[in-house]
Structure formats: C-alpha cells, structure tokens
Design an enzyme around this catalytic site. Structure first.
Site, PDB file in Angstrom:
ATOM      1  N   ASN A  85     -87.329   2.933 -37.789  1.00 18.85           N
ATOM      2  CA  ASN A  85     -87.606   1.721 -37.030  1.00 18.85           C
ATOM      3  C   ASN A  85     -86.393   0.805 -37.146  1.00 18.85           C
ATOM      4  OD1 ASN A  85     -90.256   2.587 -36.429  1.00 18.85           O
ATOM      5  ND2 ASN A  85     -90.997   1.823 -38.401  1.00 18.85           N
ATOM      6  N   GLN A  92     -89.242  -2.680 -37.389  1.00 15.50           N
ATOM      7  CA  GLN A  92     -88.686  -2.680 -38.752  1.00 15.50           C
ATOM      8  C   GLN A  92     -89.167  -3.909 -39.508  1.00 15.50           C
ATOM      9  OE1 GLN A  92     -84.388  -2.524 -38.887  1.00 15.50           O
ATOM     10  NE2 GLN A  92     -84.335  -2.362 -41.118  1.00 15.50           N
ATOM     11  N   VAL A  94     -88.671  -4.041 -43.235  1.00 18.04           N
ATOM     12  CA  VAL A  94     -87.818  -4.190 -44.423  1.00 18.04           C
ATOM     13  C   VAL A  94     -86.376  -3.979 -43.973  1.00 18.04           C
ATOM     14  CG1 VAL A  94     -87.257  -3.314 -46.717  1.00 18.04           C
ATOM     15  CG2 VAL A  94     -89.650  -3.346 -45.957  1.00 18.04           C
ATOM     16  N   HIS A  98     -84.090   2.761 -43.793  1.00 15.71           N
ATOM     17  CA  HIS A  98     -84.957   3.772 -44.401  1.00 15.71           C
ATOM     18  C   HIS A  98     -85.445   4.733 -43.338  1.00 15.71           C
ATOM     19  CE1 HIS A  98     -87.213   0.138 -43.391  1.00 15.71           C
ATOM     20  NE2 HIS A  98     -88.261   0.913 -43.113  1.00 15.71           N
ATOM     21  N   HIS A 100     -88.458   7.279 -42.428  1.00 16.67           N
ATOM     22  CA  HIS A 100     -89.825   7.691 -42.744  1.00 16.67           C
ATOM     23  C   HIS A 100     -89.895   9.210 -42.538  1.00 16.67           C
ATOM     24  CE1 HIS A 100     -91.756   3.571 -42.342  1.00 16.67           C
ATOM     25  NE2 HIS A 100     -90.645   3.363 -41.650  1.00 16.67           N
TER      26      HIS A 100
HETATM   27  P1  AMP Z   1     -90.628  -0.375 -41.612  1.00 16.53           P
HETATM   28  O1  AMP Z   1     -91.830  -1.063 -41.034  1.00 16.53           O
HETATM   29  O2  AMP Z   1     -90.082   0.738 -40.781  1.00 16.53           O
HETATM   30  O3  AMP Z   1     -89.556  -1.395 -42.007  1.00 16.53           O
HETATM   31  O4  AMP Z   1     -91.113   0.332 -42.923  1.00 16.53           O
HETATM   32  C1  AMP Z   1     -91.299  -0.319 -44.133  1.00 16.53           C
HETATM   33  C2  AMP Z   1     -92.227   0.561 -44.951  1.00 16.53           C
HETATM   34  O5  AMP Z   1     -92.157   0.149 -46.298  1.00 16.53           O
HETATM   35  C3  AMP Z   1     -93.699   0.467 -44.529  1.00 16.53           C
HETATM   36  O6  AMP Z   1     -94.159   1.756 -44.126  1.00 16.53           O
HETATM   37  C4  AMP Z   1     -94.395  -0.035 -45.791  1.00 16.53           C
HETATM   38  O7  AMP Z   1     -95.672   0.529 -45.987  1.00 16.53           O
HETATM   39  C5  AMP Z   1     -93.414   0.401 -46.874  1.00 16.53           C
HETATM   40  N1  AMP Z   1     -93.486  -0.360 -48.116  1.00 16.53           N
HETATM   41  C6  AMP Z   1     -93.593  -1.700 -48.249  1.00 16.53           C
HETATM   42  N2  AMP Z   1     -93.629  -2.038 -49.554  1.00 16.53           N
HETATM   43  C7  AMP Z   1     -93.532  -0.885 -50.254  1.00 16.53           C
HETATM   44  C8  AMP Z   1     -93.515  -0.559 -51.637  1.00 16.53           C
HETATM   45  N3  AMP Z   1     -93.597  -1.501 -52.596  1.00 16.53           N
HETATM   46  N4  AMP Z   1     -93.420   0.743 -52.004  1.00 16.53           N
HETATM   47  C9  AMP Z   1     -93.347   1.710 -51.058  1.00 16.53           C
HETATM   48  N5  AMP Z   1     -93.350   1.467 -49.732  1.00 16.53           N
HETATM   49  C10 AMP Z   1     -93.446   0.189 -49.336  1.00 16.53           C
END
Ligand code: AMP
Length: 112
Positions: A85, A92, A94, A98, A100
């Site tokens: 994302n 996105q 975070v 990353h 997935h």
């Molecule tokens: P995105 O929305 O593509 O930025 O993905 C961020 C991902 O990080 C989401 O699928 C969340 O569920 C995952 N996430 C958030 N906090 C944590 C955490 N503490 N440990 C593992 N995954 C996390």
C-alpha cells in the site's frame, strides 16, 4: 528529524512482535490484525517511508526475494499475494515501507 515509526520500534525490539525472519537488510513479522490465515509484513531495516521512496532498487529486489522466502517458510505452496500500500489512496497507514505477504486462502480480485 522524522519521528520513529512503529516498525522502527519493532525492528529495535522496543515493541514485541512475532518475528519469523530477519537478515541484515530486513525483518519479517506477523501482522497484528491478520487479513488471511498467513499475514506477514516484510520491512526494511532502513526507514524508507514508502514505495515512492527514496528506495534503492537492489533493496526493493531483496524485499521481493524475502517475500518469496517467507511464503515458502510458511508453506504457501498453493500461492500467495504480495501487497504494498502506498500513500493515502493506496491505504498506507504506517509510513515505513512494508510488503504484506498474504496466504492460506484464495484471494479475491479486484481488491477493495
Ligand atoms: P498498511 O495499512 O499497508 O500501512 O499496513 C500496516 C499494517 O501494520 C496493518 O496491516 C496493521 O495491522 C499492521 N500493524 C500495525 N501495528 C502492528 C504491530 N504492532 N505489529 C504487527 N503489525 C502491525
């Protein structure tokens, strides 16, 4: 200086995560809110904000290679999906690049 993201804190072991793979370039851990029976995030150690960079092409290739390694380690022999994302419209949440890796069920298309 930009504040640390959650993923940098996971990489530094300041926040617990189920880490299933790591090497000098990246770390892979289970998503806290899995969207499939297997849902792993592959994250570079370098705090690259997103696929829109700045991103070294060798690192980008390595992350894809590791996504495939993780899929094999997780026995996703029937197939899997890799999602990145990017930005607001990409969903996105975070701001640390990353990948997935999703598997363990048949995926729908198109994505939402
Ligand atoms: P995105 O929305 O593509 O930025 O993905 C961020 C991902 O990080 C989401 O699928 C969340 O569920 C995952 N996430 C958030 N906090 C944590 C955490 N503490 N440990 C593992 N995954 C996390």
């Amino acid at each position: 200086m930009a504040p640390d993201t959650l993923f940098e804190r996971i990489i530094r072991r300041e926040i617990p995560a189920d880490i299933i793979y790591e090497d000098v370039h990246c770390v892979a851990f289970r998503d806290i809110a899995p969207q499939a029976p297997t849902h792993v995030l592959v994250v570079p150690r370098e705090p690259v904000p997103g696929l829109d960079g700045p991103l070294d092409s060798a690192l980008a290739g390595h992350l894809l290679h590791v996504a495939n390694l993780v899929a094999a380690q997780e026995h996703l022999s029937a197939g899997y999906r890799v999602v990145i994302n990017c930005g607001r419209d990409g969903g996105q949440t975070v701001n640390h690049l990353h990948l997935h890796v999703l598997g363990g069920r048949a995926m729908a298309w198109p994505p939402g």
